[in-house]
Design a protein around this motif. Structure first.
Motif, short mmCIF file in Angstrom:
data_model
loop_
_atom_site.label_atom_id
_atom_site.label_comp_id
_atom_site.label_asym_id
_atom_site.label_seq_id
_atom_site.Cartn_x
_atom_site.Cartn_y
_atom_site.Cartn_z
N LEU A 1 8.82 26.96 37.54
CA LEU A 1 8.82 28.31 38.11
C LEU A 1 9.03 28.25 39.62
CD1 LEU A 1 5.89 30.17 36.31
CD2 LEU A 1 8.33 30.56 36.04
N PRO A 2 9.69 29.24 40.21
CA PRO A 2 9.85 29.25 41.67
C PRO A 2 8.51 29.53 42.35
CG PRO A 2 10.68 31.29 40.72
CD PRO A 2 10.34 30.40 39.56
N ALA A 3 8.37 29.01 43.56
CA ALA A 3 7.14 29.20 44.34
C ALA A 3 7.21 30.56 45.03
CB ALA A 3 6.97 28.08 45.36
N ILE A 4 6.67 31.57 44.39
CA ILE A 4 6.71 32.94 44.91
C ILE A 4 5.36 33.23 45.57
CG2 ILE A 4 6.91 35.38 44.31
CD1 ILE A 4 8.67 34.56 41.97
N THR B 1 20.99 34.37 51.89
CA THR B 1 20.02 33.27 51.90
C THR B 1 20.74 31.94 51.69
OG1 THR B 1 19.58 33.29 49.52
CG2 THR B 1 18.31 34.82 50.87
N ARG B 2 19.95 30.88 51.70
CA ARG B 2 20.49 29.54 51.46
C ARG B 2 20.38 29.13 50.00
NH1 ARG B 2 18.03 29.43 56.48
NH2 ARG B 2 15.98 29.03 55.56
N VAL C 1 14.29 32.58 43.84
CA VAL C 1 13.77 32.87 45.17
C VAL C 1 14.65 32.20 46.21
CG1 VAL C 1 11.80 32.66 46.74
CG2 VAL C 1 11.41 33.04 44.31
N GLY C 2 15.00 32.96 47.24
CA GLY C 2 15.70 32.43 48.40
C GLY C 2 14.97 32.86 49.66
N ASP D 1 15.62 37.38 43.36
CA ASP D 1 16.68 37.87 42.49
C ASP D 1 16.11 37.99 41.09
OD1 ASP D 1 19.05 38.60 41.33
OD2 ASP D 1 19.87 36.57 41.29
N THR D 2 16.12 39.20 40.56
CA THR D 2 15.53 39.44 39.23
C THR D 2 16.64 39.53 38.18
OG1 THR D 2 15.59 41.84 39.53
CG2 THR D 2 13.62 40.67 40.28
#
Length: 670
Positions: free
Chosen positions: A161-164, A189-190, A207-208, A221-222
């Motif tokens: 999972l992304p680190a949100i 974003t990168r 996530v960016g 981005d969903t």
């Protein structure tokens, strides 16, 4: 606990691996040899130790799993809801609950068999009880195969999972599938999100990060959302709904007016109204993408009316962009960031915490002291150059004003040229600038006349001093000094003066030392100096007289000894022995004695007059009691092979080469 904290969970072994780990560790970490001729207590403890160690290993492993996996109720609502969407909260809690129940069952099994092992009457019975205990524990763990496999799958998915961070500045991109959300995120974003010309390319949250106004922002981005009830939404769509519901972010709702995404403008407008309750208390930006294909002015009147229904509201800002030509992309990003910053500041001002901060803030507003207008001073030559359209200072212009830097360069540069501060003085006569001001003029110090009110201040000081003298402020009060310490104080002052003089002598100076005549040191001079200083020298005089008498008596004794030895009375003569030695009692002065013939006499006995080991004891009863106590204590030390309580030597009773455990095929223990 943020999402990045979930990535530190250790791998969860399967049921068979779990058993292999625990049982092999039990075999390796506990003794392995037992004989039937051992005492039954030793046999019992041998097998009880194995059962207890196995239970501790199971408890430790299961406790680590239960501790590392988070409790959903303790997480941020966004993380908790996301895990509920991805893994089903009920299944997650059930798996952890089963492991917790297995942990308690293992403890109860070990407790029951340890109680039985306490009454084992033979090696065979104890061994069978140990096998039964470990077998029941293994059966319990084999039944946890499904929960362990499920938790391992959850752990692997959580690690991906992304680190949100739910509390930081966030831009949330949402809308129908294939409207350009991922393309926009790649531009600002990168991040490198996969972009494909078909729907649902993005199946999870991405996530960016970007930097704006020296701040770090995260862009999420969903996945695309379709316009149907929540009950009909799948796991991919529910991730977007969860992010919209729980994250305090700026919402960027994307629309594709060209309908290349496969959905009509009417459907996209309906989706906006359907999920609008999730936009409450959040800034909303309507981003119209792909304007290089279709602009809002190119729409039909019906679609323009639907679009106007959304844009007519005050809380919605419209931005037109094209990710293909990058037109308006940075403008949309800046607008969203500014809107979120303003919204966060407004929310903080409405809160209760801001009152304690605002009360401590003071903004100082300068006020004019008079009505004089003070315009900025600009030299005439600078005004002329600026009026002519030239720079105020051009180093290549020969007619430029000469600066102090130019003068310094002409006279040798830095370190050689010294700036003349006097040429900036403002005086009545320009010729006075270079005059040297003397320090003393007509016998008076010039610095005293710098202050025009110095005479008045001096008179005020003199009046204050006269008043203090009249009130007796400086009168010495001898009643506070005890007469017993007057002489001691005088001695201390004299000694302090000697130390000060000796320290001054050690200071090296660069001028020659003038010779001076030493004043004679006598008692009369000291008495006069102390009397002049206000001290009574009577005690010092008495003490000096006593010391002089003692010194005279000592000198007389030394002279008598030098002339004919030492005078001995009749009682002492009886103590002389044939070999020329003399017994000296305790009262005899401890010094070297000589006989009439000049031979040495035996030195005085310096042994202690009293037994210090008996100091503090009352009588013979106490002495007997203390000696008995000492004997008992010494017996205890002899029993342990020690000399006394200070003996801390530990003999090496178990050398490592004989007591290092089982050895394998190699002869070397290492």
């Amino acid at each position: 606990m943020a999402a990045k904290g979930l990535k530190g969970i250790a791998p969860v072994p399967s049921a068979n691996d779990f058993l292999d780990i625990v049982l092999s560790k039990t075999q390796r970490k506990t003794p392995t040899e037992i004989h039937k001729n051992f005492k039954i207590s030793r046999i019992r403890s041998f097998y009880m130790r194995k059962v207890k160690f196995c239970q501790d290993c199971f408890d430790e492993k299961l406790g680590a799993i239960l501790t590392e996996f988070p409790i959903l109720d303790n997480l941020h609502p966004f993380i908790s809801s996301l895990m509920n969407v991805l893994y089903d909260k009920n299944h997650y809690k059930l798996a952890l609950g089963q492991l917790n129940t297995a942990r308690h069952l293992l403890d109860s099994v070990a407790k029951d068999y340890l109680r039985l092992l306490k009454f084992g009457d033979s090696l065979y019975r104890c061994k069978q009880l140990k096998k039964a205990a470990l077998g029941r524990m293994a059966t319990i763990m084999r039944r946890q195969k499904d929960p362990l496999a499920y938790l391992e799958q959850v752990r692997q998915h959580i690690s991906r999972l992304p680190a949100i961070d739910p509390n930081t500045r966030t831009l949330l991109i949402c809308g129908y599938p294939n409207v350009g959300k991922s393309s926009f995120m790649n531009k600002v974003t990168r991040a490198e999100v996969d972009v494909q010309p078909y729907a649902f390319t993005t199946k999870s949250l991405f996530v960016g990060h970007l930097d704006y106004k020296y701040l770090r922002w995260q862009v999420i981005d969903t996945p695309g959302v379709l316009d149907h009830p929540l009950e009909d939404m799948n796991t991919i769509e529910m991730q977007s709904i969860t992010a919209l519901a729980h994250l305090r972010a700026c919402i960027l709702y994307f629309m594709d007016l060209s309908e290349q995404c496969g959905y009509s403008v009417e459907a996209q407008c309906k989706l906006f109204h359907s999920i609008k309750p999730l936009f409450a208390n959040k800034p909303v930006i309507l981003v119209i993408n792909k304007i290089d294909v279709t602009r809002p002015s190119d729409l039909s009147p019906e679609n323009q009316a639907l679009l106007a229904e959304i844009t007519s509201k005050e809380d919605v800002t419209v931005q037109e962009i094209s990710c293909y030509s990058e037109e308006g992309v940075m403008g949309a990003r800046n607008t969203a960031c500014e809107a979120l910053l303003a919204h966060r500041v407004e929310a903080k001002l409405k809160g209760s915490k801001v009152k304690g901060i605002v009360n401590r803030i003071h903004v100082a507003m300068p006020k004019a002291r008079d009505d004089v207008v003070r315009e900025p001073f600009i030299p005439e030559i600078v005004k002329q150059r600026m009026a002519a359209g030239k720079k105020a200072y051009d180093p290549d212009d020969p007619n430029r004003p000469k600066l102090e830097r130019d003068i310094e360069a002409e006279h040798g540069g830095p370190g050689i040229y010294s700036f003349n501060f006097k040429k900036t003085y403002t005086l009545e006569n320009e010729e006075w600038k270079q005059d040297v001001v003397p320090e003393i003029w007509q016998g008076k110090n010039i610095a005293d006349f710098i202050d025009p009110d110095i005479a008045e201040k001096l008179e005020a000081l003199e009046r204050e001093e006269e008043k203090l003298v009249a009130e007796g402020f400086y009168d010495s009060d001898d009643s506070f000094i005890d007469s017993e310490y007057e002489g001691d104080m005088a001695e201390e002052d004299v000694n302090r003066g000697k130390k000060k003089i000796s320290s001054m002598k050690r200071v090296k100076s660069n001028h020659p030392t003038l010779p001076r005549v030493k004043a004679p040191r006598s008692l009369s001079n000291l008495s006069q100096a102390l009397t002049k200083a206000g001290y009574d020298p009577s005690k010092i005089e008495e003490r000096a007289i006593l010391l002089a008498k003692a010194a005279g008596a000592k000198r007389k004794r030394d002279e008598d000894e030098d002339e004919g030895g030492m005078e001995v009375d009749e009682e002492d003569e009886e103590d002389w022995e044939d070999d020329g030695e003399m017994e000296v009692d305790e009262d005899t002065p401890r010094k070297k004695l000589r006989t009439e013939k000049g031979s040495r006499v035996v030195a005085v006995d310096r042994r202690a007059r009293t037994d210090r080991s008996l100091a503090g004891l009352g009588g013979p009863e106490d002495i007997v009691k203390v000696r008995k106590m000492y004997a008992m204590q010494a017996k205890r030390f002899r029993r342990t092979g020690k000399k006394n309580e200070a003996d801390t030597h530990i003999p090496d009773l178990k050398p490592k080469h004989l007591f290092s455990g089982k050895r394998g095929f190699k002869a070397d223990r290492r």
